[in-house]
Design a protein around this motif. Structure first.
Motif, short mmCIF file in Angstrom:
data_model
loop_
_atom_site.label_atom_id
_atom_site.label_comp_id
_atom_site.label_asym_id
_atom_site.label_seq_id
_atom_site.Cartn_x
_atom_site.Cartn_y
_atom_site.Cartn_z
N MET A 56 0.83 -1.21 0.00
CA MET A 56 0.00 0.00 0.00
C MET A 56 0.86 1.26 0.00
N SER A 57 2.00 1.21 0.65
CA SER A 57 2.93 2.34 0.61
C SER A 57 3.42 2.59 -0.81
N GLN A 58 3.71 1.51 -1.52
CA GLN A 58 4.16 1.65 -2.92
C GLN A 58 3.03 2.16 -3.81
N ILE A 59 1.80 1.71 -3.54
CA ILE A 59 0.65 2.20 -4.31
C ILE A 59 0.51 3.70 -4.11
N LYS A 60 0.58 4.14 -2.86
CA LYS A 60 0.45 5.58 -2.58
C LYS A 60 1.59 6.37 -3.23
N ALA A 61 2.80 5.84 -3.16
CA ALA A 61 3.95 6.53 -3.77
C ALA A 61 3.77 6.66 -5.28
N ALA A 62 3.22 5.64 -5.91
CA ALA A 62 3.07 5.66 -7.37
C ALA A 62 1.86 6.47 -7.83
N ARG A 121 -9.27 -1.72 -8.38
CA ARG A 121 -9.25 -3.17 -8.19
C ARG A 121 -7.86 -3.63 -7.78
N VAL A 122 -7.80 -4.46 -6.77
CA VAL A 122 -6.58 -5.21 -6.49
C VAL A 122 -6.73 -6.45 -7.35
N VAL A 123 -5.96 -6.53 -8.43
CA VAL A 123 -6.14 -7.58 -9.44
C VAL A 123 -5.54 -8.90 -9.00
N LYS A 124 -4.25 -8.86 -8.58
CA LYS A 124 -3.57 -10.11 -8.27
C LYS A 124 -2.44 -9.89 -7.29
N LYS A 183 -2.83 -20.16 4.02
CA LYS A 183 -3.22 -19.58 5.31
C LYS A 183 -2.30 -18.44 5.70
N VAL A 184 -1.02 -18.55 5.39
CA VAL A 184 -0.06 -17.47 5.66
C VAL A 184 -0.46 -16.23 4.86
N VAL A 185 -0.69 -16.40 3.58
CA VAL A 185 -0.95 -15.26 2.68
C VAL A 185 -2.30 -14.61 2.96
N ASN A 186 -3.18 -15.32 3.65
CA ASN A 186 -4.44 -14.69 4.07
C ASN A 186 -4.17 -13.45 4.93
N GLY A 187 -3.02 -13.39 5.58
CA GLY A 187 -2.67 -12.19 6.34
C GLY A 187 -2.67 -10.95 5.47
N ALA A 188 -2.24 -11.08 4.23
CA ALA A 188 -2.25 -9.97 3.27
C ALA A 188 -3.63 -9.81 2.64
N SER A 189 -4.19 -10.92 2.17
CA SER A 189 -5.49 -10.86 1.48
C SER A 189 -6.57 -10.28 2.38
N ASP A 190 -6.61 -10.74 3.63
CA ASP A 190 -7.63 -10.24 4.56
C ASP A 190 -7.51 -8.73 4.76
N LEU A 191 -6.26 -8.22 4.83
CA LEU A 191 -6.10 -6.78 5.03
C LEU A 191 -6.53 -6.00 3.79
N PHE A 192 -6.21 -6.48 2.59
CA PHE A 192 -6.65 -5.77 1.38
C PHE A 192 -8.17 -5.69 1.33
N VAL A 193 -8.86 -6.77 1.69
CA VAL A 193 -10.33 -6.75 1.68
C VAL A 193 -10.86 -5.85 2.79
N VAL A 253 -13.34 -4.13 -3.74
CA VAL A 253 -12.25 -3.74 -4.65
C VAL A 253 -10.96 -4.47 -4.28
N GLY A 254 -10.83 -4.85 -3.03
CA GLY A 254 -9.63 -5.52 -2.55
C GLY A 254 -9.60 -7.02 -2.80
N ARG A 255 -10.72 -7.61 -3.25
CA ARG A 255 -10.75 -9.05 -3.55
C ARG A 255 -9.95 -9.29 -4.82
N HIS A 256 -9.11 -10.31 -4.80
CA HIS A 256 -8.13 -10.46 -5.87
C HIS A 256 -7.86 -11.92 -6.19
N ALA A 257 -7.29 -12.15 -7.37
CA ALA A 257 -6.72 -13.44 -7.71
C ALA A 257 -5.40 -13.54 -6.96
N ARG A 258 -4.89 -14.78 -6.77
CA ARG A 258 -3.71 -14.90 -5.93
C ARG A 258 -2.96 -16.19 -6.18
N SER A 259 -1.66 -16.13 -5.98
CA SER A 259 -0.82 -17.32 -5.91
C SER A 259 -0.11 -17.28 -4.57
#
Length: 153
Positions: A75-81, A90-93, A109-119, A125-131
């Motif tokens: 999110m810091s990089q998004i704001k900077a850009a 949209r948070v795409v991926k 389960k680890v990456v849910n820490g990021a996904s949950d915060l984006f949502v 808008v924060g729901r995204h595709a993910r690997s």
């Protein structure tokens, strides 16, 4: 005056850090059309690396916290850009790399820490595709690294 997204971050007690500068021969982000491609952000908070291999030196909750910090750094990089987080349409991926032992299989389960915060911050808008990929090592032994593709107006 901060926008709606920054107000949501403030309500969650989150202050965005200064966007990290590149440490090698790459740029932190690239804009192509209406998409922002953000280079991998590692799990670092206040200059301290959230490190350790999952199922080795770090447990699931530490991994989730590391992934959440990666989301904050993204999110810091998004704001900077873009200058304004409210420009995100949209948070795409997300592509996440989890430093883990060969027998660890809870990368999602680890990456849910990021996904949950984006949502939580961006709503639908924060729901995204993910690997969520397990790897044998990451720079500086960090627990998680995540890159992102963001659509904006």
């Amino acid at each position: 005056m901060s926008g709606q997204v920054e107000a949501k971050l403030a309500a969650l007690g989150i202050t965005l850090p200064v966007a990290a500068a590149p440490v090698a021969n790459y740029v932190p982000s690239v804009i192509s059309g209406n998409q922002l491609w953000i280079s991998g952000q590692v799990s670092v908070k206040d200059g301290v690396f959230l490190s350790g291999k999952l199922a080795g030196e770090a447990d699931l909750e530490a991994g989730r916290a590391a992934a959440r910090q990666c989301a904050i750094n993204l999110m810091s990089q998004i704001k900077a850009a873009l200058g304004d987080l409210d420009r995100v349409t949209r948070v795409v991926k997300l592509v996440a790399f989890v430093n883990s032992t060969p027998d660890f299989t809870d990368q999602p389960k680890v990456v849910n820490g990021a996904s949950d915060l984006f949502v939580e911050v961006f709503g639908d808008v924060g729901r995204h595709a993910r690997s969520a990929v397990g790897v044998s090592a990451l720079p500086l032994n960090v627990s998680v690294e995540i890159d992102a593709v963001i659509e904006f107006a």
